[in-house]
Design a protein around this motif. Structure first.
Motif, PDB file in Angstrom:
ATOM      1  N   ARG A 149       6.623   6.910   4.725  1.00  0.00           N
ATOM      2  CA  ARG A 149       5.288   6.355   4.932  1.00  0.00           C
ATOM      3  C   ARG A 149       4.714   5.757   3.649  1.00  0.00           C
ATOM      4  O   ARG A 149       4.007   4.749   3.676  1.00  0.00           O
ATOM      5  CB  ARG A 149       4.383   7.480   5.461  1.00  0.00           C
ATOM      6  CG  ARG A 149       3.099   6.999   6.084  1.00  0.00           C
ATOM      7  CD  ARG A 149       2.366   8.137   6.764  1.00  0.00           C
ATOM      8  NE  ARG A 149       1.833   9.072   5.794  1.00  0.00           N
ATOM      9  CZ  ARG A 149       0.604   9.582   5.850  1.00  0.00           C
ATOM     10  NH1 ARG A 149      -0.200   9.241   6.845  1.00  0.00           N
ATOM     11  NH2 ARG A 149       0.185  10.434   4.955  1.00  0.00           N
ATOM     12  N   GLU A 150       5.051   6.365   2.507  1.00  0.00           N
ATOM     13  CA  GLU A 150       4.487   5.931   1.226  1.00  0.00           C
ATOM     14  C   GLU A 150       4.882   4.503   0.853  1.00  0.00           C
ATOM     15  O   GLU A 150       4.202   3.850   0.059  1.00  0.00           O
ATOM     16  CB  GLU A 150       4.909   6.889   0.115  1.00  0.00           C
ATOM     17  CG  GLU A 150       4.070   8.140   0.033  1.00  0.00           C
ATOM     18  CD  GLU A 150       2.602   7.833  -0.264  1.00  0.00           C
ATOM     19  OE1 GLU A 150       2.326   7.053  -1.201  1.00  0.00           O
ATOM     20  OE2 GLU A 150       1.737   8.358   0.451  1.00  0.00           O
ATOM     21  N   GLU A 151       5.975   4.000   1.431  1.00  0.00           N
ATOM     22  CA  GLU A 151       6.401   2.633   1.130  1.00  0.00           C
ATOM     23  C   GLU A 151       5.380   1.602   1.600  1.00  0.00           C
ATOM     24  O   GLU A 151       5.413   0.450   1.155  1.00  0.00           O
ATOM     25  CB  GLU A 151       7.755   2.352   1.774  1.00  0.00           C
ATOM     26  CG  GLU A 151       8.899   3.152   1.177  1.00  0.00           C
ATOM     27  CD  GLU A 151      10.231   2.868   1.831  1.00  0.00           C
ATOM     28  OE1 GLU A 151      11.260   3.244   1.242  1.00  0.00           O
ATOM     29  OE2 GLU A 151      10.248   2.277   2.927  1.00  0.00           O
ATOM     30  N   PHE A 152       4.472   2.002   2.468  1.00  0.00           N
ATOM     31  CA  PHE A 152       3.497   1.066   3.028  1.00  0.00           C
ATOM     32  C   PHE A 152       2.106   1.250   2.424  1.00  0.00           C
ATOM     33  O   PHE A 152       1.148   0.643   2.887  1.00  0.00           O
ATOM     34  CB  PHE A 152       3.444   1.221   4.549  1.00  0.00           C
ATOM     35  CG  PHE A 152       4.760   0.946   5.217  1.00  0.00           C
ATOM     36  CD1 PHE A 152       5.119  -0.344   5.572  1.00  0.00           C
ATOM     37  CD2 PHE A 152       5.667   1.964   5.443  1.00  0.00           C
ATOM     38  CE1 PHE A 152       6.346  -0.614   6.161  1.00  0.00           C
ATOM     39  CE2 PHE A 152       6.894   1.721   6.032  1.00  0.00           C
ATOM     40  CZ  PHE A 152       7.241   0.415   6.390  1.00  0.00           C
ATOM     41  N   ARG A 153       2.001   2.088   1.391  1.00  0.00           N
ATOM     42  CA  ARG A 153       0.702   2.310   0.766  1.00  0.00           C
ATOM     43  C   ARG A 153       0.185   1.013   0.150  1.00  0.00           C
ATOM     44  O   ARG A 153       0.864   0.351  -0.632  1.00  0.00           O
ATOM     45  CB  ARG A 153       0.786   3.404  -0.297  1.00  0.00           C
ATOM     46  CG  ARG A 153      -0.574   3.730  -0.926  1.00  0.00           C
ATOM     47  CD  ARG A 153      -0.523   4.969  -1.781  1.00  0.00           C
ATOM     48  NE  ARG A 153      -0.291   6.165  -0.978  1.00  0.00           N
ATOM     49  CZ  ARG A 153      -1.250   6.821  -0.318  1.00  0.00           C
ATOM     50  NH1 ARG A 153      -2.496   6.374  -0.353  1.00  0.00           N
ATOM     51  NH2 ARG A 153      -0.943   7.906   0.373  1.00  0.00           N
ATOM     52  N   GLY A 154      -1.035   0.660   0.521  1.00  0.00           N
ATOM     53  CA  GLY A 154      -1.670  -0.542  -0.007  1.00  0.00           C
ATOM     54  C   GLY A 154      -1.153  -1.842   0.569  1.00  0.00           C
ATOM     55  O   GLY A 154      -1.532  -2.926   0.106  1.00  0.00           O
ATOM     56  N   LYS A 155      -0.296  -1.777   1.591  1.00  0.00           N
ATOM     57  CA  LYS A 155       0.300  -2.987   2.187  1.00  0.00           C
ATOM     58  C   LYS A 155      -0.445  -3.406   3.455  1.00  0.00           C
ATOM     59  O   LYS A 155      -1.126  -2.608   4.110  1.00  0.00           O
ATOM     60  CB  LYS A 155       1.773  -2.737   2.519  1.00  0.00           C
ATOM     61  CG  LYS A 155       2.624  -2.290   1.348  1.00  0.00           C
ATOM     62  CD  LYS A 155       2.731  -3.357   0.280  1.00  0.00           C
ATOM     63  CE  LYS A 155       3.707  -2.930  -0.821  1.00  0.00           C
ATOM     64  NZ  LYS A 155       3.831  -3.959  -1.872  1.00  0.00           N
TER      65      LYS A 155
END
Length: 337
Positions: A149-155
């Motif tokens: 999930r963290e790969e999409f932080r701020g995206k």
């Protein structure tokens, strides 16, 4: 010359049920070689919902898919299974004393028995019909699953689909992404009513943007890095939304592949088995988990675990002919150090 791997039991499928079969066979002193088409163990738990909670595993009120697979791998480890990953079994040939299996990577496995734990077969995503898709898939801009999930932080994330996966990940990613846009062709979702209601509430609060009734129409970017997704209605009305990622959840296409050609008793792409032993119509071949069917079958991981134990006990006389099996509980028997 190709090295031949000799094992007691060949397990086709490294999902949760296949991994537990390693443990059950190991407790009966049977060695296992596990073969799977994916590059890592875990099956759909690892590939599709590693961070999604599962609530019906005994003694675990809540456990995510990745944690379940780690625990099953640890449980199987004392029995030293051999994993052949990123390859599928192309041929299964009965021979005296067992079977010979050959894989797409050219590996040869000789086994006294076979356990099919291949889920519903090899699976892959249903891809949207968009131009320049391969380049964006290769860069990770377009994906069909979420592993971290963290790969999409701020995206800026566009999520397309109307089922459980689309709704669940929209609710999960809204807390880390800069923006989440859900694209669906109609306002009725196929997800569980409770989570669909949660999505509607999130949309009303402005936490998620809804693009309804729209469908995916095109991708904008440099062929690798995504900058926007074009949407369109059935009337041809277009809408452009800026995006860093597109998550397309249109389900999976399943196929049994070579398994369908092995002469097993297939019933609507499932294998009919004897409920007490999970034996197929080929002596020495057993099927467990989602691929197996019989009256009263429930497609639950916990039932697959039970089937793994039954299949292992049924296979024991084939691996150790003439040797009596004295059942012992794990609390008194223990596992190898």
């Amino acid at each position: 010359m190709t090295e031949t791997i000799t094992t007691d039991v060949a397990i086709i499928g490294a999902g949760p049920v296949g991994l537990f079969a390693v443990f059950e066979c190991g407790m009966l002193k049977m060695s296992c070689t596990v073969i799977d088409t994916l590059e890592e163990i875990g099956g759909q738990c690892a590939a599709l919902y590693p961070e999604k909670p599962i609530f019906d595993i005994p003694a675990h009120p809540r456990i995510d898919g990745a944690a379940l697979i780690r625990a099953l791998e640890e449980q199987a480890a004392p029995f030293s299974p051999q994993y052949l990953l990123a390859q599928r079994v192309e041929a299964l040939r009965p021979e005296e004393g067992g079977f010979t299996l050959t894989t797409s990577a050219g590996r040869v496995v000789r086994a006294k028995a076979v356990i099919l734990a291949a889920g519903a077969g090899a699976f892959g995503p249903n891809r949207p019909p968009l131009n320049d898709l391969p380049g964006y898939e290769a860069s990770g801009a377009v994906r069909y699953m979420v592993t971290k999930r963290e790969e999409f932080r701020g995206k800026r994330v566009v999520i397309a689909g109307g089922g459980d996966s689309a709704v669940d990940w929209a609710l999960s990613l809204k807390d880390v992404a800069a923006k989440v846009i859900v694209v669906h062709r109609r306002d009725k979702f196929r997800a569980a009513p409770e989570t669909a209601a949660q999505l509607a509430t999130a949309a009303a609060r402005g936490e998620v943007e809804m693009a309804i009734p729209y469908q995916l129409h095109g991708l904008e970017g440099d062929g690798s890095r995504l900058s926007a997704v074009t949407l369109a209605t059935l009337k041809g009305e277009e809408k452009r939304v800026e995006a860093d990622h597109l998550l397309a959840f249109f389900g999976l296409s399943m196929e049994l592949g070579p398994i369908a050609e092995w002469g097993l008793g297939l019933e609507r792409s499932h294998i009919a088995v004897e409920p007490a032993t999970c034996a197929t119509n080929i002596p020495g071949v057993h099927a467990i988990g989602d691929i197996a069917t019989y009256p009263g079958k429930l497609k639950l991981i916990l039932q697959g675990f039970s089937e793994a134990a039954m299949a292992a006990h049924a296979i024991h006389p084939r691996v150790f002919p003439g040797e009596a099996l004295h059942f012992e509980y794990s609390t008194s028997k223990g596992v190898p150090a």
